[in-house]
Scaffold this motif. Structure first.
Motif, mmCIF file in Angstrom:
data_model
loop_
_atom_site.group_PDB
_atom_site.id
_atom_site.type_symbol
_atom_site.label_atom_id
_atom_site.label_comp_id
_atom_site.label_asym_id
_atom_site.label_seq_id
_atom_site.Cartn_x
_atom_site.Cartn_y
_atom_site.Cartn_z
ATOM 1 N N ARG A 275 0.834 -1.202 0.000
ATOM 2 C CA ARG A 275 0.000 0.000 0.000
ATOM 3 C C ARG A 275 0.869 1.252 0.000
ATOM 4 N NH1 ARG A 275 -4.397 0.192 4.493
ATOM 5 N NH2 ARG A 275 -5.306 1.681 3.014
ATOM 6 N N PHE A 276 0.381 2.295 -0.667
ATOM 7 C CA PHE A 276 1.067 3.573 -0.646
ATOM 8 C C PHE A 276 1.122 4.127 0.771
ATOM 9 C CE2 PHE A 276 -0.723 4.144 -5.159
ATOM 10 C CZ PHE A 276 0.432 3.632 -5.730
ATOM 11 N N ASN A 277 2.001 5.116 0.953
ATOM 12 C CA ASN A 277 2.049 5.854 2.229
ATOM 13 C C ASN A 277 0.787 6.709 2.358
ATOM 14 O OD1 ASN A 277 4.693 4.873 2.847
ATOM 15 N ND2 ASN A 277 5.547 6.410 1.465
ATOM 16 N N SER A 278 0.753 7.814 1.634
ATOM 17 C CA SER A 278 -0.430 8.696 1.592
ATOM 18 C C SER A 278 -0.239 9.650 0.416
ATOM 19 C CB SER A 278 -0.605 9.472 2.892
ATOM 20 O OG SER A 278 0.576 10.173 3.245
ATOM 21 N N PRO A 279 -0.686 9.256 -0.774
ATOM 22 C CA PRO A 279 -0.508 10.108 -1.952
ATOM 23 C C PRO A 279 -0.903 11.553 -1.678
ATOM 24 C CG PRO A 279 -1.366 7.997 -2.624
ATOM 25 C CD PRO A 279 -1.374 7.997 -1.119
ATOM 26 N N ASN A 280 -0.080 12.465 -2.188
ATOM 27 C CA ASN A 280 -0.183 13.866 -1.776
ATOM 28 C C ASN A 280 -0.623 14.794 -2.894
ATOM 29 O OD1 ASN A 280 1.129 16.681 -1.331
ATOM 30 N ND2 ASN A 280 1.183 15.750 0.708
ATOM 31 N N ASP A 281 0.113 14.801 -4.004
ATOM 32 C CA ASP A 281 -0.210 15.708 -5.100
ATOM 33 C C ASP A 281 -0.053 14.960 -6.415
ATOM 34 O OD1 ASP A 281 -1.074 18.004 -6.285
ATOM 35 O OD2 ASP A 281 0.632 19.240 -5.689
ATOM 36 N N VAL A 282 -0.753 15.440 -7.456
ATOM 37 C CA VAL A 282 -0.852 14.695 -8.706
ATOM 38 C C VAL A 282 -0.910 15.650 -9.889
ATOM 39 C CG1 VAL A 282 -3.373 14.550 -8.431
ATOM 40 C CG2 VAL A 282 -2.195 12.923 -9.929
ATOM 41 N N VAL A 283 -0.267 15.249 -10.988
ATOM 42 C CA VAL A 283 -0.346 15.977 -12.253
ATOM 43 C C VAL A 283 -0.490 14.954 -13.380
ATOM 44 C CG1 VAL A 283 0.893 18.055 -11.570
ATOM 45 C CG2 VAL A 283 2.181 16.081 -12.377
ATOM 46 N N VAL A 284 -1.041 15.401 -14.497
ATOM 47 C CA VAL A 284 -1.241 14.528 -15.647
ATOM 48 C C VAL A 284 -0.515 15.127 -16.846
ATOM 49 C CG1 VAL A 284 -2.913 13.429 -17.171
ATOM 50 C CG2 VAL A 284 -3.482 13.805 -14.766
ATOM 51 N N ARG A 285 0.305 14.314 -17.491
ATOM 52 C CA ARG A 285 1.016 14.754 -18.694
ATOM 53 C C ARG A 285 0.086 14.621 -19.895
ATOM 54 N NH1 ARG A 285 6.694 12.398 -20.932
ATOM 55 N NH2 ARG A 285 7.705 14.378 -21.461
ATOM 56 N N SER A 286 0.403 15.295 -20.985
ATOM 57 C CA SER A 286 -0.473 15.277 -22.161
ATOM 58 C C SER A 286 -0.567 13.900 -22.808
ATOM 59 C CB SER A 286 -0.008 16.312 -23.188
ATOM 60 O OG SER A 286 1.311 16.032 -23.622
ATOM 61 N N ASP A 287 0.382 12.999 -22.501
ATOM 62 C CA ASP A 287 0.300 11.635 -23.019
ATOM 63 C C ASP A 287 -0.619 10.761 -22.175
ATOM 64 O OD1 ASP A 287 1.802 11.201 -20.728
ATOM 65 O OD2 ASP A 287 3.567 10.414 -21.766
ATOM 66 N N GLY A 288 -1.236 11.329 -21.140
ATOM 67 C CA GLY A 288 -2.171 10.593 -20.290
ATOM 68 C C GLY A 288 -1.560 9.974 -19.056
ATOM 69 N N THR A 289 -0.230 9.970 -18.937
ATOM 70 C CA THR A 289 0.389 9.391 -17.752
ATOM 71 C C THR A 289 0.124 10.258 -16.525
ATOM 72 O OG1 THR A 289 2.502 10.440 -18.376
ATOM 73 C CG2 THR A 289 2.179 8.120 -18.963
ATOM 74 N N ILE A 290 -0.024 9.578 -15.387
ATOM 75 C CA ILE A 290 -0.366 10.226 -14.120
ATOM 76 C C ILE A 290 0.857 10.164 -13.206
ATOM 77 C CG2 ILE A 290 -1.867 10.114 -12.097
ATOM 78 C CD1 ILE A 290 -3.923 8.678 -13.966
ATOM 79 N N TRP A 291 1.292 11.310 -12.737
ATOM 80 C CA TRP A 291 2.485 11.423 -11.895
ATOM 81 C C TRP A 291 2.053 11.937 -10.524
ATOM 82 C CZ3 TRP A 291 7.633 11.537 -14.498
ATOM 83 C CH2 TRP A 291 7.545 11.248 -15.868
ATOM 84 N N PHE A 292 2.550 11.310 -9.457
ATOM 85 C CA PHE A 292 2.126 11.717 -8.122
ATOM 86 C C PHE A 292 3.210 11.443 -7.091
ATOM 87 C CE2 PHE A 292 0.699 7.380 -8.763
ATOM 88 C CZ PHE A 292 0.879 6.738 -7.553
ATOM 89 N N THR A 293 3.123 12.167 -5.985
ATOM 90 C CA THR A 293 4.063 12.020 -4.881
ATOM 91 C C THR A 293 3.420 11.229 -3.745
ATOM 92 O OG1 THR A 293 3.353 14.190 -4.052
ATOM 93 C CG2 THR A 293 5.351 14.111 -5.407
ATOM 94 N N ASP A 294 4.275 10.575 -2.937
ATOM 95 C CA ASP A 294 3.750 9.695 -1.884
ATOM 96 C C ASP A 294 4.553 9.822 -0.595
ATOM 97 O OD1 ASP A 294 2.039 7.686 -0.825
ATOM 98 O OD2 ASP A 294 3.541 6.152 -1.263
ATOM 99 N N PRO A 295 4.460 10.975 0.088
ATOM 100 C CA PRO A 295 5.094 11.115 1.405
ATOM 101 C C PRO A 295 4.243 10.443 2.481
ATOM 102 C CG PRO A 295 3.887 13.095 0.885
ATOM 103 C CD PRO A 295 3.740 12.189 -0.323
ATOM 104 N N PRO A 296 4.726 10.424 3.728
ATOM 105 C CA PRO A 296 3.990 9.723 4.791
ATOM 106 C C PRO A 296 3.118 10.620 5.656
ATOM 107 C CG PRO A 296 6.206 10.144 5.548
ATOM 108 C CD PRO A 296 6.106 10.731 4.149
ATOM 109 N N TYR A 297 2.746 11.819 5.170
ATOM 110 C CA TYR A 297 2.023 12.765 6.019
ATOM 111 C C TYR A 297 0.718 12.189 6.584
ATOM 112 C CZ TYR A 297 5.063 16.565 4.462
ATOM 113 O OH TYR A 297 6.144 17.374 4.203
ATOM 114 N N GLY A 298 0.053 11.330 5.853
ATOM 115 C CA GLY A 298 -1.222 10.804 6.309
ATOM 116 C C GLY A 298 -1.111 9.610 7.224
#
Length: 215
Positions: free
Chosen positions: A92-115
């Protein structure tokens, strides 16, 4: 200021649908709110999984990072919500934090432990990653894992660079080059935020980087 009294607000994202409105998260109160010039503030979604970052994909669907849900979720225009991805190598992920989508449809996101609890209870991954998810085949890869607290992220206007904020004692934003296979290279410090700390970031159309500071 259109209203106060929220717990901890994050993840603003705008759409021109329905005359234009803003969505934003109130993490501890477990809600996503909606604001429009004509109707003011209302609750868009209760029990949001303590959503943090939000963005739109190329089809206008809402992508959200859930702290307590420990997943990236998508909501279509009918309001139907489902999991995009919630595990890396079976953990399981830590706690996904922020997300962006590139024009090719790929989804990029960060996963720090804040949650996660401060004692680390329930943690399954031993690092804090930046991930890239490919919706076309369901593949997920870690593109960086040497951050203390990876947080806000954004692309340059031409999508050849990725900026990532490290909201730790490092208090800096790094910049990576992106190759044709979606891999990251470099990772030099682009700027430091002193005093304060970087959190959410975005590039404008002229390539200037805007960051929150928290000072």
């Amino acid at each position: 200021l259109f209203r106060s009294g929220f717990g901890f607000v994050e993840g603003p994202t705008w759409t021109d649908d329905d005359g234009g409105y803003l969505l934003f998260s109130d993490i501890p109160n477990n809600r996503v709110h909606r604001w429009s010039p004509d109707h003011g503030v209302s609750v868009h979604r209760e029990s949001s999984g303590n959503t943090n970052g939000n963005t739109r994909d190329g089809g206008g669907r809402l992508l959200s990072c859930e702290h307590s849900g420990r997943r990236v979720a998508v909501e279509d225009r009918a309001g139907i919500r489902e999991t995009v991805v919630d595990r890396y190598l079976g953990k399981r992920f830590n706690s996904p934090n922020d997300v962006v989508v590139r024009s090719d449809g790929t989804i990029w996101f960060t996963d720090p432990p804040y949650g996660l609890p401060s004692d680390g209870a329930g943690r399954e991954l031993d690092r804090n990653h930046v991930f890239r998810f490919e919706p076309r085949d369901g593949s997920l890869c870690s593109v960086a894992d040497d951050f203390e607290r990876p947080n806000g992220l954004c692309f340059s206007p031409d999508e050849t660079r990725l900026y990532v904020a490290d909201s730790s004692d490092r208090t800096h934003i790094r910049v990576f080059d992106i190759d044709s296979h979606g891999r990251l290279h470099g990772g030099r410090v682009f700027c430091s935020v002193v005093p304060g700390v970087p959190d959410g970031i975005r590039c404008d159309v002229d390539g200037r980087l805007w960051s929150s500071a928290g000072d």
